[in-house]
Design a protein around this motif. Structure first.
Motif, PDB file in Angstrom:
ATOM      1  N   MET A 159      -1.525  -6.334   0.472  1.00  0.00           N
ATOM      2  CA  MET A 159      -1.468  -5.317   1.419  1.00  0.00           C
ATOM      3  C   MET A 159      -2.857  -5.775   2.570  1.00  0.00           C
TER       4      MET A 159
ATOM      5  N   GLU B  33      -5.577  -9.122  -0.704  1.00  0.00           N
ATOM      6  CA  GLU B  33      -5.472  -9.005   0.865  1.00  0.00           C
ATOM      7  C   GLU B  33      -4.660  -9.851   1.207  1.00  0.00           C
TER       8      GLU B  33
ATOM      9  N   SER C 289       0.937  -1.183   0.093  1.00  0.00           N
ATOM     10  CA  SER C 289       0.101  -0.092  -0.137  1.00  0.00           C
ATOM     11  C   SER C 289       0.995   1.123  -0.151  1.00  0.00           C
ATOM     12  N   SER C 290       2.065   1.142   0.136  1.00  0.00           N
ATOM     13  CA  SER C 290       3.029   2.408   0.326  1.00  0.00           C
ATOM     14  C   SER C 290       4.525   1.933   0.178  1.00  0.00           C
TER      15      SER C 290
ATOM     16  N   LEU D 215       5.114  -0.782  -2.935  1.00  0.00           N
ATOM     17  CA  LEU D 215       4.336  -0.370  -3.870  1.00  0.00           C
ATOM     18  C   LEU D 215       5.200   0.276  -5.046  1.00  0.00           C
TER      19      LEU D 215
ATOM     20  N   LYS E  61      -6.487   0.617   1.331  1.00  0.00           N
ATOM     21  CA  LYS E  61      -5.484   1.786   1.052  1.00  0.00           C
ATOM     22  C   LYS E  61      -4.938   1.259  -0.368  1.00  0.00           C
ATOM     23  N   LYS E  62      -5.702   0.874  -1.349  1.00  0.00           N
ATOM     24  CA  LYS E  62      -5.179   0.351  -2.528  1.00  0.00           C
ATOM     25  C   LYS E  62      -5.072   1.527  -3.550  1.00  0.00           C
TER      26      LYS E  62
ATOM     27  N   ASP F 116      -4.870  -3.911   4.084  1.00  0.00           N
ATOM     28  CA  ASP F 116      -5.891  -3.245   4.242  1.00  0.00           C
ATOM     29  C   ASP F 116      -6.115  -2.764   2.811  1.00  0.00           C
TER      30      ASP F 116
END
Ligand code: NAD
Length: 313
Positions: free
Chosen positions: A36, A61, A11-12, A16, A41-42, A38
């Motif tokens: 990820m 997920e 997600s980051s 990512l 947060k995509k 959650d």
């Protein structure tokens, strides 16, 4: 056909950037399962990789702290076939140990260390059956040496390194490679989260000198290090692609060549004192020594026109 790559913590940050880079590979060598914890947060990943979605990149997920979640994700992959696993999800923790709860420390280990072991338990048996595979693990230079106020985080990365170093020998017998990626500071949400937590930290259970050392010496020092020597997530992702595509993948790979002299100190003196003395001086006499080394780095960088960590490119 493209290799299936499962990456955690997408997600980051580095996860990512790596997912995007592999999904956009010109030669279309990879089918990326970017995972990820959650899925809410995509968006950032979707925006960065839009043209590859449902083609070279799928978002799923996966919480590395849950065996069920890992199992569910792997079972959703055709034939449960994972060619390359990138264990990237992780979290930091800074501050005096006496101000940290054991629950927080356990959470760091649960994410950084047991997260990796859960993934390996799920994915390695199939790689062994197929006698093929590559497990790439986002460690840190703090998997090689400790650093002031990073006690538990460094311990979790040491655990990762000990685990991989032991497992890599067995894995080789099955034609499976394990690689540890060891970045220095990387400017991602990781850093921002650390400072946010540090600002909220209750320092009342430590003595005044330690509290002062953390707030007035360590934090400004750390920010300076991040902003002078820090790499971007894209830079670390680029190095990771090199490791993934290497004919004979290295077991250890440092992304920031400016750190190599520091990590070498550890191996140069078996008593460990050379490393301790150097870091002690760098931190507690940093105004003189740290600023002198920064000037030298800036001078060298100016002469070569290089970014930190570009040595390998
Ligand atoms: P980041 O915070 O942007 O990324 C970490 C990711 O892991 C986040 O997306 C987070 O949501 C995810 N994550 C946390 N717990 C999870 C869980 N239980 N299940 C699934 N995902 C979870 O930071 P980053 O810098 O991209 O960090 C990636 C890796 O690189 C980490 O393992 C970190 O220890 C390592 N690393 C970072 C630095 C740095 O300075 N940023 C330096 C060396 C190594």
């Amino acid at each position: 056909s493209p290799k299936t790559v499962v990456i955690t913590g997408c997600s980051s940050g580095i996860g990512l950037a790596l997912a995007v880079k592999l999904a956009k590979d010109q030669l279309k060598r990879f089918k990326v399962i970017a995972t990820m914890r959650d899925l809410g947060k995509k968006k950032q990943l979707e925006d960065a990789a839009r043209e590859t979605l449902d083609n070279m990149l799928e978002i799923k997920e996966l919480d590395v702290c849950s065996e069920d979640s890992i199992c569910k994700c792997v079972n959703s992959i055709p034939g449960q076939k994972v060619d390359i696993l990138v264990s990237n999800a992780g979290m930091g923790l800074i501050g005096p140990v006496e101000c940290q709860s054991l629950d927080t420390m356990k959470m760091v280990f649960d994410t950084n260390f047991f997260g990796l072991t859960r993934l390996v338990k799920e994915i390695l048996p199939d790689m062994k059956r197929r006698q093929k595979g590559h497990i790439v693990v986002m460690s840190s230079v703090m998997g090689i040496h400790g650093l002031l106020f990073n006690d538990v985080y460094a311990a979790s990365k040491f655990a990762v390194e000990g685990f991989c170093e032991s497992l890599a020998i067995q894995a080789l017998k099955f034609n499976i490679n394990i690689s540890l990626i060891e970045p220095g500071p990387v400017i991602t949400e990781f850093e921002a989260k650390l400072y946010e937590e540090a600002a909220k930290m209750d320092l009342s259970s430590t003595d005044e000198e330690t509290a002062k050392m953390f707030r007035q010496l360590y934090l400004p020092y750390s920010k300076k290090v991040f902003h002078t020597l820090g790499q971007t997530a894209e830079d670390v992702a680029e190095h990771t692609v090199k490791v993934i595509t290497a004919e004979k993948p290295p077991f250890r790979y440092q992304t920031n060549s400016l750190y190599t002299p520091l990590t070498t100190l550890k191996f140069a003196d078996p008593t460990g004192n050379l490393h301790l003395d150097t870091y002690y001086k760098m931190i507690f006499q940093h105004d003189r020594i740290f600023n002198a080394s920064l000037s030298l780095i800036k001078f060298l960088r100016g002469r070569s026109g290089n970014q930190p960590g570009r040595k390998h490119s």
